[in-house]
Scaffold this motif. Structure first.
Motif, PDB file in Angstrom:
ATOM      1  N   ILE A 348       0.874  -1.064  -0.613  1.00 13.26           N
ATOM      2  CA  ILE A 348      -0.138   0.073  -0.253  1.00 13.26           C
ATOM      3  C   ILE A 348       0.970   1.301   0.392  1.00 13.26           C
ATOM      4  O   ILE A 348       1.791   1.451   0.978  1.00 13.26           O
ATOM      5  N   THR A 349       0.953   2.308  -1.339  1.00 18.00           N
ATOM      6  CA  THR A 349       1.557   3.189  -1.381  1.00 18.00           C
ATOM      7  C   THR A 349       1.250   4.505   0.603  1.00 18.00           C
ATOM      8  O   THR A 349       0.009   4.403   0.614  1.00 18.00           O
ATOM      9  N   ARG A 350       2.271   4.818   0.626  1.00 21.16           N
ATOM     10  CA  ARG A 350       2.442   5.706   1.783  1.00 21.16           C
ATOM     11  C   ARG A 350       1.228   7.199   1.296  1.00 21.16           C
ATOM     12  O   ARG A 350       0.927   7.448   2.604  1.00 21.16           O
ATOM     13  N   ARG A 351       0.817   7.495   0.220  1.00 24.94           N
ATOM     14  CA  ARG A 351       0.248   8.543  -0.324  1.00 24.94           C
ATOM     15  C   ARG A 351      -1.336   7.306   0.935  1.00 24.94           C
ATOM     16  O   ARG A 351      -2.010   8.519   1.127  1.00 24.94           O
ATOM     17  N   ILE A 352      -1.987   6.528   0.089  1.00 27.16           N
ATOM     18  CA  ILE A 352      -2.988   5.719   0.362  1.00 27.16           C
ATOM     19  C   ILE A 352      -3.171   5.342   1.837  1.00 27.16           C
ATOM     20  O   ILE A 352      -4.017   5.383   2.164  1.00 27.16           O
ATOM     21  N   ALA A 353      -1.650   5.372   2.048  1.00 28.25           N
ATOM     22  CA  ALA A 353      -1.657   4.550   3.950  1.00 28.25           C
ATOM     23  C   ALA A 353      -2.633   6.256   5.080  1.00 28.25           C
ATOM     24  O   ALA A 353      -3.012   6.175   5.779  1.00 28.25           O
ATOM     25  N   GLY A 354      -1.993   7.093   4.312  1.00 32.97           N
ATOM     26  CA  GLY A 354      -1.858   8.750   5.060  1.00 32.97           C
ATOM     27  C   GLY A 354      -3.222   8.554   4.813  1.00 32.97           C
ATOM     28  O   GLY A 354      -4.430   9.516   5.835  1.00 32.97           O
ATOM     29  N   ASP A 355      -4.106   9.345   3.610  1.00 32.49           N
ATOM     30  CA  ASP A 355      -5.501   9.054   3.690  1.00 32.49           C
ATOM     31  C   ASP A 355      -5.756   8.050   4.603  1.00 32.49           C
ATOM     32  O   ASP A 355      -7.236   8.380   5.598  1.00 32.49           O
ATOM     33  N   ILE A 356      -6.306   6.826   4.122  1.00 33.23           N
ATOM     34  CA  ILE A 356      -6.802   5.396   5.316  1.00 33.23           C
ATOM     35  C   ILE A 356      -6.874   6.402   6.732  1.00 33.23           C
ATOM     36  O   ILE A 356      -7.297   6.102   7.528  1.00 33.23           O
ATOM     37  N   LYS A 357      -5.510   6.665   7.044  1.00 42.66           N
ATOM     38  CA  LYS A 357      -4.918   7.171   8.450  1.00 42.66           C
ATOM     39  C   LYS A 357      -6.158   8.367   8.886  1.00 42.66           C
ATOM     40  O   LYS A 357      -6.335   8.250   9.702  1.00 42.66           O
ATOM     41  N   GLU A 358      -5.964   9.251   7.814  1.00 42.73           N
ATOM     42  CA  GLU A 358      -7.071  10.752   7.924  1.00 42.73           C
ATOM     43  C   GLU A 358      -8.610   9.680   8.367  1.00 42.73           C
ATOM     44  O   GLU A 358      -9.169  10.677   9.150  1.00 42.73           O
ATOM     45  N   ILE A 359      -8.852   8.633   7.146  1.00 43.32           N
ATOM     46  CA  ILE A 359     -10.510   8.387   7.227  1.00 43.32           C
ATOM     47  C   ILE A 359     -10.687   8.638   8.721  1.00 43.32           C
ATOM     48  O   ILE A 359     -12.196   8.138   9.767  1.00 43.32           O
ATOM     49  N   TRP A 360     -10.150   7.221   9.257  1.00 41.88           N
ATOM     50  CA  TRP A 360      -9.955   6.333  10.475  1.00 41.88           C
ATOM     51  C   TRP A 360      -9.941   7.539  11.654  1.00 41.88           C
ATOM     52  O   TRP A 360     -11.066   7.704  12.831  1.00 41.88           O
ATOM     53  N   GLY A 361      -8.265   8.495  12.080  1.00 43.25           N
ATOM     54  CA  GLY A 361      -8.878   9.412  12.492  1.00 43.25           C
ATOM     55  C   GLY A 361      -9.897  10.729  12.926  1.00 43.25           C
ATOM     56  O   GLY A 361      -9.669  11.099  13.972  1.00 43.25           O
ATOM     57  N   LEU A 362     -10.393  10.764  11.624  1.00 44.76           N
ATOM     58  CA  LEU A 362     -11.594  11.806  11.528  1.00 44.76           C
ATOM     59  C   LEU A 362     -12.696  11.094  12.590  1.00 44.76           C
ATOM     60  O   LEU A 362     -13.968  11.699  12.977  1.00 44.76           O
ATOM     61  N   GLN A 363     -13.138   9.525  12.833  1.00 47.30           N
ATOM     62  CA  GLN A 363     -13.858   8.668  13.385  1.00 47.30           C
ATOM     63  C   GLN A 363     -14.043   9.204  14.657  1.00 47.30           C
ATOM     64  O   GLN A 363     -15.528  10.402  14.494  1.00 47.30           O
ATOM     65  N   PRO A 364     -13.828   9.960  15.040  1.00 46.05           N
ATOM     66  CA  PRO A 364     -13.721  10.159  16.767  1.00 46.05           C
ATOM     67  C   PRO A 364     -14.528  11.517  16.731  1.00 46.05           C
ATOM     68  O   PRO A 364     -14.934  12.005  18.251  1.00 46.05           O
ATOM     69  N   ARG A 365     -13.585  12.399  15.602  1.00 47.41           N
ATOM     70  CA  ARG A 365     -14.328  13.466  15.860  1.00 47.41           C
ATOM     71  C   ARG A 365     -15.632  14.436  15.443  1.00 47.41           C
ATOM     72  O   ARG A 365     -16.330  15.352  15.522  1.00 47.41           O
TER      73      ARG A 365
END
Length: 461
Positions: A348-365
């Motif tokens: 998984i490319t670094r860019r896609i991994a970064g996007d995945i983390k942002e999607i997950w990380g925004l859930q608690p917000r």
């Protein structure tokens, strides 16, 4: 005699595993196949015409011809020729030779990049393979018939000449496509060992084209599934991306399970799909993606992999919280654990991994619905993807619908109504106040940084 009669009636005949020029390939005219040269891209036509004018054989080959016959617009066009890479390079000023495992030429035609490959010859004792039989490097050139025999499936061994508007078919791929059969060229076990990705490709093509995998090709797949472990992660990621963005991802994943191939791709995916909540979440995501592909809407690989890996992340997150970790730090630790484990399978490319983390990380917000926090979340560049992800979580039953209802009201409201929503008491706030009255609070009382930031309290606590 009976077999010959059947093949004659059905428009095909038994073919040897390796054809030769003397076998006389079927040359199918436009009146029979129905493909007009105008259905090809301008770049593909000009590339073939340029090579033929230079005295070489050249054809549009493989998936593009197969998709045109099936009535599916091709995503790209590849060309096969008897010209060597150096000779192709001399024919086109804007071209470059690339690749080490299989040397090919990229011909630049305006905004198009046409991939041109020289006819391949058969493998021999000098072919470099690993201990399992996977071909590591191969630049042996051959004849047109040998190139056709090197293709994986009969429906991919089709050559279209846009100048003559004919299809050259050595292995009766047109008849197989009409009969809805995906048939391997050569001995299936050996062909899968040469390139284990062919097992994934079989599933993808069968789902995409509505084909039935020939029993002879299907039989060894389950036994050879462990060979997927030896495929470079980058190639595996590319093939998975094609599978998930084919418009038939739901059917592909179902078929992967049936063939036992999913175990070598996404860790614990088989466990997820055996749990009602996890299976519903994944199936909803894949169905939504398939609809968007069919409607011609854009799709996000980041969002796709975020949905496929979420149940693992959620399980890690819950386990860490049970061990006493605070919710937000626990989520980020869980994200890293899951993506690090997955990187061993798929590159998984670094860019896609970064996007995945942002999607997950925004859930608690989404739980933080006071002050300026909702407005800040709206301005986040990944808000739309995170919002769609939240909707999937709600639809699958992971989180309470009340959270989605509040945000839908907030998104539809104007300034005054939004201010009122921010001040209105919510059911979860009332419950928290009741708990505080029953039990004195400890700590600094900063709910936004602790329990209230946990999405889907009912399913996680």
């Amino acid at each position: 005699m009976i077999r010959k009669l059947i093949y004659r009636v059905l428009g095909r005949k038994a073919a040897p595993a390796v054809a030769t020029e003397s076998d006389g390939p079927a040359v199918i005219a436009a009146a029979r196949h129905g493909i007009h040269r105008d259905r090809l891209s301008s770049g593909a036509r000009r590339t073939v015409e340029g090579l033929q004018q230079a005295g070489y054989k050249a054809y549009v080959v493989g998936g593009a011809v197969r998709d045109l016959l099936a009535g599916i617009p091709p995503k790209d066009f590849d060309v096969a020729t008897n010209a060597t890479p150096e000779q192709v390079r001399q024919c086109f000023r804007r071209s470059r030779i690339i690749g080490r495992r299989f040397q090919i030429v990229h011909v630049l035609m305006g905004a198009e990049t046409i991939e041109v490959a020289t006819f391949r010859g058969p493998h021999d004792g000098n072919t470099l393979t690993d201990e399992h039989g996977r071909v590591l490097r191969d630049n042996v050139f051959g004849t047109h018939a040998e190139d056709a025999a090197r293709r994986d499936f009969t429906v991919n061994a089709l050559y279209y000449d846009p100048v003559a508007e004919t299809i050259v078919d050595f292995h009766h791929g047109v008849a197989d496509l009409e009969q809805k059969t995906l048939r391997m060229i050569g001995e299936p076990t050996q062909r899968f060992r040469e390139d284990p990705v062919r097992m994934l490709r079989a599933v993808r093509l069968a789902a995409k084209l509505g084909l039935t995998i020939d029993p002879a090709a299907r039989r060894p797949i389950r036994e050879l599934t462990p060979l997927i472990e030896n495929v470079p992660p980058a190639r595996l990621f590319d093939e998975m991306l094609k599978l998930l963005t084919s418009g038939h991802a739901l059917r592909c994943v179902t078929q992967l399970r049936a063939e036992g191939l999913h175990r070598g791709l996404l860790p614990l995916l088989d466990v997820i799909l055996e749990q009602p909540l996890g299976e519903r979440f994944v199936m909803l995501a894949l169905d939504s993606t398939d609809r968007r592909v069919r409607e011609g809407k854009p799709i996000s690989p980041s969002f796709l992999f975020a949905t496929l890996l979420w149940q693992q992340t959620l399980a890690h997150w819950k386990r860490l919280q049970s061990a006493g970790e605070r919710p937000i730090p626990a989520l980020f630790v869980a994200m890293d654990e899951v993506l690090d484990a997955q990187s061993e399978k798929l590159a998984i490319t670094r860019r896609i991994a970064g996007d995945i983390k942002e999607i997950w990380g925004l859930q608690p917000r989404f739980e933080q619905r006071s002050g300026k926090r909702p407005f800040a979340l709206l301005e986040h560049p990944r808000f739309r993807a995170a919002w769609d992800f939240l909707l999937l979580r709600s639809e699958s039953g992971e989180i309470d619908r009340e959270l989605v209802d509040w945000w839908e009201s907030f998104l539809a409201a104007d300034g005054d109504d939004r201010a009122q929503l921010l001040q209105a008491p919510r059911a979860d706030d009332v419950k928290k106040r009741r708990r505080r009255r029953r039990k004195p609070a400890s700590g600094n009382g900063n709910d936004a940084a602790t329990g209230s930031a946990v999405p889907g309290n009912a399913s996680i606590d």
